[in-house]
Design a protein around this motif. Structure first.
Motif, PDB file in Angstrom:
ATOM      1  N   LEU A  59      23.819  41.730  64.118  1.00 23.48           N
ATOM      2  CA  LEU A  59      24.540  40.689  63.396  1.00 23.48           C
ATOM      3  C   LEU A  59      25.194  39.637  64.271  1.00 23.48           C
ATOM      4  N   HIS A  60      25.045  39.696  65.576  1.00 18.75           N
ATOM      5  CA  HIS A  60      25.645  38.667  66.429  1.00 18.75           C
ATOM      6  C   HIS A  60      25.070  37.296  66.080  1.00 18.75           C
ATOM      7  N   GLY A  61      25.886  36.265  66.241  1.00 26.81           N
ATOM      8  CA  GLY A  61      25.525  34.941  65.753  1.00 26.81           C
ATOM      9  C   GLY A  61      24.298  34.333  66.384  1.00 26.81           C
ATOM     10  N   ASP A  62      23.917  34.785  67.573  1.00 27.54           N
ATOM     11  CA  ASP A  62      22.699  34.251  68.189  1.00 27.54           C
ATOM     12  C   ASP A  62      21.458  35.045  67.784  1.00 27.54           C
ATOM     13  N   HIS A  63      21.624  35.944  66.807  1.00 29.37           N
ATOM     14  CA  HIS A  63      20.493  36.695  66.266  1.00 29.37           C
ATOM     15  C   HIS A  63      20.461  36.615  64.745  1.00 29.37           C
ATOM     16  N   VAL A  78      14.246  39.449  53.945  1.00 33.05           N
ATOM     17  CA  VAL A  78      14.955  39.722  55.191  1.00 33.05           C
ATOM     18  C   VAL A  78      15.162  41.222  55.333  1.00 33.05           C
ATOM     19  N   LEU A  79      14.905  41.730  56.518  1.00 30.55           N
ATOM     20  CA  LEU A  79      15.136  43.136  56.834  1.00 30.55           C
ATOM     21  C   LEU A  79      16.267  43.207  57.841  1.00 30.55           C
ATOM     22  N   VAL A  80      17.311  43.991  57.522  1.00 25.22           N
ATOM     23  CA  VAL A  80      18.519  44.054  58.354  1.00 25.22           C
ATOM     24  C   VAL A  80      18.881  45.508  58.637  1.00 25.22           C
ATOM     25  N   PRO A  81      19.684  45.738  59.684  1.00 24.28           N
ATOM     26  CA  PRO A  81      20.171  47.100  59.928  1.00 24.28           C
ATOM     27  C   PRO A  81      21.023  47.597  58.758  1.00 24.28           C
ATOM     28  N   ARG A  82      20.978  48.903  58.530  1.00 25.63           N
ATOM     29  CA  ARG A  82      21.729  49.486  57.427  1.00 25.63           C
ATOM     30  C   ARG A  82      23.210  49.171  57.558  1.00 25.63           C
ATOM     31  N   GLY A  83      23.798  48.749  56.455  1.00 26.21           N
ATOM     32  CA  GLY A  83      25.196  48.350  56.427  1.00 26.21           C
ATOM     33  C   GLY A  83      25.395  46.855  56.341  1.00 26.21           C
ATOM     34  N   ALA A  84      24.326  46.073  56.539  1.00 30.04           N
ATOM     35  CA  ALA A  84      24.438  44.615  56.515  1.00 30.04           C
ATOM     36  C   ALA A  84      23.891  43.989  55.243  1.00 30.04           C
ATOM     37  N   GLY A  85      23.235  44.773  54.395  1.00 26.78           N
ATOM     38  CA  GLY A  85      22.562  44.209  53.239  1.00 26.78           C
ATOM     39  C   GLY A  85      23.487  43.500  52.268  1.00 26.78           C
ATOM     40  N   ALA A  86      24.558  44.172  51.850  1.00 25.40           N
ATOM     41  CA  ALA A  86      25.474  43.564  50.876  1.00 25.40           C
ATOM     42  C   ALA A  86      26.126  42.320  51.443  1.00 25.40           C
ATOM     43  N   SER A 120      26.023  46.645  70.548  1.00 26.08           N
ATOM     44  CA  SER A 120      27.064  46.567  69.528  1.00 26.08           C
ATOM     45  C   SER A 120      26.500  46.002  68.226  1.00 26.08           C
ATOM     46  N   GLY A 121      26.895  46.580  67.098  1.00 31.22           N
ATOM     47  CA  GLY A 121      26.439  46.097  65.806  1.00 31.22           C
ATOM     48  C   GLY A 121      27.460  45.276  65.049  1.00 31.22           C
ATOM     49  N   HIS A 122      28.668  45.095  65.581  1.00 28.96           N
ATOM     50  CA  HIS A 122      29.676  44.294  64.883  1.00 28.96           C
ATOM     51  C   HIS A 122      29.232  42.842  64.779  1.00 28.96           C
ATOM     52  N   ARG A 123      29.578  42.205  63.658  1.00 29.17           N
ATOM     53  CA  ARG A 123      29.214  40.801  63.465  1.00 29.17           C
ATOM     54  C   ARG A 123      29.762  39.933  64.598  1.00 29.17           C
ATOM     55  N   GLY A 125      30.869  40.947  67.653  1.00 28.41           N
ATOM     56  CA  GLY A 125      30.781  41.478  69.006  1.00 28.41           C
ATOM     57  C   GLY A 125      31.586  42.744  69.202  1.00 28.41           C
ATOM     58  N   PRO A 126      31.506  43.314  70.409  1.00 28.41           N
ATOM     59  CA  PRO A 126      32.065  44.650  70.642  1.00 28.41           C
ATOM     60  C   PRO A 126      33.577  44.719  70.632  1.00 28.41           C
ATOM     61  N   ARG A 127      34.290  43.603  70.764  1.00 23.75           N
ATOM     62  CA  ARG A 127      35.748  43.664  70.885  1.00 23.75           C
ATOM     63  C   ARG A 127      36.467  43.237  69.605  1.00 23.75           C
ATOM     64  N   SER A 128      35.730  43.033  68.557  1.00 22.89           N
ATOM     65  CA  SER A 128      36.338  42.564  67.323  1.00 22.89           C
ATOM     66  C   SER A 128      35.811  43.380  66.153  1.00 22.89           C
ATOM     67  N   THR A 129      36.632  43.538  65.132  1.00 17.42           N
ATOM     68  CA  THR A 129      36.217  44.301  63.958  1.00 17.42           C
ATOM     69  C   THR A 129      35.969  43.399  62.753  1.00 17.42           C
ATOM     70  N   HIS A 130      35.958  42.076  62.939  1.00 20.77           N
ATOM     71  CA  HIS A 130      35.690  41.176  61.822  1.00 20.77           C
ATOM     72  C   HIS A 130      34.222  41.296  61.402  1.00 20.77           C
ATOM     73  N   GLY A 131      33.982  41.286  60.093  1.00 18.56           N
ATOM     74  CA  GLY A 131      32.617  41.420  59.607  1.00 18.56           C
ATOM     75  C   GLY A 131      32.185  42.875  59.596  1.00 18.56           C
ATOM     76  N   PRO A 132      30.997  43.149  59.041  1.00 16.04           N
ATOM     77  CA  PRO A 132      30.548  44.535  58.921  1.00 16.04           C
ATOM     78  C   PRO A 132      30.198  45.146  60.269  1.00 16.04           C
ATOM     79  N   ALA A 133      30.361  46.437  60.355  1.00 17.80           N
ATOM     80  CA  ALA A 133      29.911  47.203  61.511  1.00 17.80           C
ATOM     81  C   ALA A 133      28.629  47.926  61.114  1.00 17.80           C
ATOM     82  N   THR A 134      27.555  47.689  61.824  1.00 19.17           N
ATOM     83  CA  THR A 134      26.253  48.242  61.469  1.00 19.17           C
ATOM     84  C   THR A 134      25.580  48.821  62.702  1.00 19.17           C
ATOM     85  N   GLU A 135      24.414  49.384  62.482  1.00 19.04           N
ATOM     86  CA  GLU A 135      23.541  49.721  63.593  1.00 19.04           C
ATOM     87  C   GLU A 135      22.998  48.438  64.227  1.00 19.04           C
TER      88      GLU A 135
END
Length: 273
Positions: A59-63, A78-86, A120-123, A125-135
């Motif tokens: 989910l990082h912004g450059d992907h 679109v196919l996304v890692p589990r946890g990002a669909g909603a 890291s799967g956080h929207r 990045g690894p140091r922030s919890t904003h957005g969903p946390a996914t694989e």
């Protein structure tokens, strides 16, 4: 045996034509992404027309770049890692499906399997919890008689890559750098990407995730980092090819400039014909 057709559009964006399907990986099709600026020409819209399926590795912004996805149309699959669909459906992409590592789905003759990635799967990045946390995921694209393509996404090196050697990977799309003067955790550089080749044993490796984006001004404003960043926009894929050759590996490295068609060598069956 056939062969996939690939077009490297820059960064981690690759158009893959395989088994009668057109797949686009991690589409970044805009001139800017936050503080990042594209330093190569934008791809021709024809290069991303007619896409059947978009693969998002994480989910990082450059992907996962929402404006670029909108350019493909709201109904794009679109196919996304589990946890990002909603989360993505809530941003106007109803045709979104989730996948986890080890899970498989089919689209016609194309088989798509989620593959583990060390990143890291956080929207944000690894140091922030904003957005969903996914694989974070890689993807294995397979079609009988047409080949197998491994799309690693962003990942660090891990021993489990060796399981892919049994899948007879024809083409591995492997990141060899990023967009800045250094790399954080969960990335491959030219040396570790060559180590990944030694584990995966693909017939062909195509270096990606290089030469496309950098922080605005970093290559033009005088600073101690300017010369280094200019080199890092050019050198990593070539250093990767050198590292693969130094290990005596049979994998062919095909260095492809952003925006160009990937000139794959023919499969052995065709080369011998």
């Amino acid at each position: 045996m056939g062969s996939p057709e690939l077009h490297f559009l820059g960064h981690s964006t690759v158009r893959v034509e395989l088994a009668g399907r057109t797949v686009l990986t991690d589409p970044v099709l805009a001139p800017t992404i936050g503080a990042l600026r594209r330093v190569v020409p934008l791809p021709d819209p024809a290069a991303w027309a007619g896409v059947d399926l978009v693969l998002i590795s994480h989910l990082h912004g450059d992907h996962l770049h929402i404006p670029s996805l909108r350019m493909l149309g709201r109904d794009v699959r679109v196919l996304v890692p589990r946890g990002a669909g909603a989360w993505l459906r809530g941003r106007g992409f109803p045709n979104t499906r989730e996948l986890s590592a080890g899970e498989t789905l089919s689209d016609g003759d194309l088989r798509i399997t989620g593959v583990r990635a060390e990143h890291s799967g956080h929207r944000w990045g690894p140091r922030s919890t904003h957005g969903p946390a996914t694989e974070s995921l890689g993807y294995l694209l397979e079609s009988p008689g047409a080949g197998t393509v491994y799309v690693s996404g962003d990942t660090g090196l891990f021993d489990g890559m060796a399981v892919l050697a049994a899948r007879a990977v024809d083409v591995a799309l492997l990141p060899v750098w990023g967009w800045g003067p250094s790399l954080g955790p969960g990335h491959l550089d030219p040396v570790t990407a060559a180590d990944a080749v030694a584990l995966i044993r693909p017939r062909v490796a195509v270096p990606v995730h290089w030469g496309t984006l950098t922080v605005a001004g970093m290559t033009v404003v005088p600073s101690p980092l300017r010369a280094r960043m200019r080199r890092l926009l050019v050198d990593p894929p070539r250093s990767f090819a050198t590292e693969v050759a130094a290990r005596g590996l049979p994998t062919r490295v095909v260095v492809t400039e952003p925006g160009s068609r990937v000139l794959l060598p023919p499969p052995p069956s065709l080369a011998a014909a």
